[in-house]
Design an enzyme around this catalytic site. Structure first.
Site, PDB file in Angstrom:
ATOM      1  N   CYS A  14       0.836  -1.210   0.000  1.00 53.46           N
ATOM      2  CA  CYS A  14       0.000   0.000   0.000  1.00 53.46           C
ATOM      3  C   CYS A  14       0.870   1.258   0.000  1.00 53.46           C
ATOM      4  O   CYS A  14       2.025   1.239   0.444  1.00 53.46           O
ATOM      5  CB  CYS A  14      -0.867   0.040   1.253  1.00 53.46           C
ATOM      6  SG  CYS A  14      -2.082  -1.260   1.378  1.00 53.46           S
ATOM      7  N   GLU A  31       0.600   3.824   1.935  1.00 52.36           N
ATOM      8  CA  GLU A  31       0.943   4.278   3.292  1.00 52.36           C
ATOM      9  C   GLU A  31       2.245   3.640   3.767  1.00 52.36           C
ATOM     10  O   GLU A  31       3.136   4.299   4.285  1.00 52.36           O
ATOM     11  CB  GLU A  31      -0.177   3.917   4.280  1.00 52.36           C
ATOM     12  CG  GLU A  31      -1.472   4.672   4.068  1.00 52.36           C
ATOM     13  CD  GLU A  31      -2.427   4.001   3.097  1.00 52.36           C
ATOM     14  OE1 GLU A  31      -1.957   3.303   2.168  1.00 52.36           O
ATOM     15  OE2 GLU A  31      -3.640   4.190   3.250  1.00 52.36           O
ATOM     16  N   CYS A  90      -5.784   0.423   5.338  1.00 54.55           N
ATOM     17  CA  CYS A  90      -6.128  -0.969   5.656  1.00 54.55           C
ATOM     18  C   CYS A  90      -5.567  -1.328   7.040  1.00 54.55           C
ATOM     19  O   CYS A  90      -4.769  -0.588   7.622  1.00 54.55           O
ATOM     20  CB  CYS A  90      -5.570  -1.916   4.591  1.00 54.55           C
ATOM     21  SG  CYS A  90      -3.804  -2.220   4.749  1.00 54.55           S
TER      22      CYS A  90
HETATM   23  N1  THU Z   1      -4.388   0.564  -1.145  1.00 54.55           N
HETATM   24  C1  THU Z   1      -3.510   1.462  -0.618  1.00 54.55           C
HETATM   25  O1  THU Z   1      -2.419   1.687  -1.146  1.00 54.55           O
HETATM   26  N2  THU Z   1      -3.880   2.101   0.519  1.00 54.55           N
HETATM   27  C2  THU Z   1      -5.092   1.987   1.115  1.00 54.55           C
HETATM   28  O2  THU Z   1      -5.341   2.650   2.115  1.00 54.55           O
HETATM   29  C3  THU Z   1      -6.095   1.068   0.580  1.00 54.55           C
HETATM   30  C4  THU Z   1      -5.659   0.220  -0.553  1.00 54.55           C
HETATM   31  C5  THU Z   1      -4.017  -0.099  -2.398  1.00 54.55           C
HETATM   32  C6  THU Z   1      -3.691  -1.547  -2.306  1.00 54.55           C
HETATM   33  C7  THU Z   1      -3.985  -2.004  -3.722  1.00 54.55           C
HETATM   34  O3  THU Z   1      -2.845  -1.731  -4.523  1.00 54.55           O
HETATM   35  C8  THU Z   1      -5.108  -1.088  -4.175  1.00 54.55           C
HETATM   36  O4  THU Z   1      -5.095   0.017  -3.313  1.00 54.55           O
HETATM   37  C9  THU Z   1      -6.477  -1.735  -4.128  1.00 54.55           C
HETATM   38  O5  THU Z   1      -6.749  -2.269  -2.891  1.00 54.55           O
END
Ligand code: THU
Length: 163
Positions: A74, A76, A113
């Protein structure tokens, strides 16, 4: 004896990003910019994060996906680990997170998440400070959250590891 208690979460909502301070708007702008460089060919969901460190530096990150889905990361955590690697002694003061999709208009704030919440909690603990979190979609309102403790009540921390 059985007891029930409630845990309260406080979120401040702004109608638009224009209501934030200049510094926070700049941080959100950097988060959007970083999100545009995400590698998200599987979800088409582009997330950007920008962190303001105590020394004034801004560290950005975005989601990096992988054909073996769980191997991706992610936005973050990409940003936080980058900050931890480059400036291990600097606390993170503010974290701005934003997302857009090529499939629909993200008009509501997106929320980190569970795994990212745990990592943000570790960095609050590491530097003994609250990290202010600013969340928004591509457009629309902004959520301001004073600390990850609001999003991760009853967090597992080092106190759970010792007697
Ligand atoms: N994702 C993030 O980078 N941060 C979040 O807070 C929620 C989800 C990304 C993970 C994945 O690459 C895409 O978003 C879909 O879930």
């Amino acid at each position: 004896m059985k007891r029930e208690f409630e845990l309260k979460t406080t979120v401040v909502e702004y109608d638009s990003v224009g209501e934030l301070t200049d510094q926070q708007q700049e941080l959100m702008r950097r988060a959007h910019e970083s999100g545009d460089k995400a590698y998200a060919p599987y979800s088409n969901f582009y997330v950007g994060a920008a962190l303001l460190l105590k020394n004034g530096k801004i560290i950005t990150g975005n989601n990096q996906e992988n054909i073996a889905y769980p191997s991706g990361l992610c936005a973050e955590r990409t940003a936080i680990f980058s900050a931890g690697a480059r400036y291990p002694d600097e606390s993170i003061e503010i974290m701005a997170i934003t997302a857009r999709s090529t499939e629909f208009k993200v008009d509501k704030p997106i929320s980190p998440c569970g795994a990212c919440r745990q990592v943000i909690a570790e960095y609050e603990l590491r530097h003994s400070n609250n990290i202010k979190i600013l969340l928004m979609g591509e457009v629309g309102s902004v959520y301001e959250i004073a600390s990850i403790k609001e999003l991760l009540p009853l967090v597992f921390n080092e106190k759970g590891l010792r007697s």
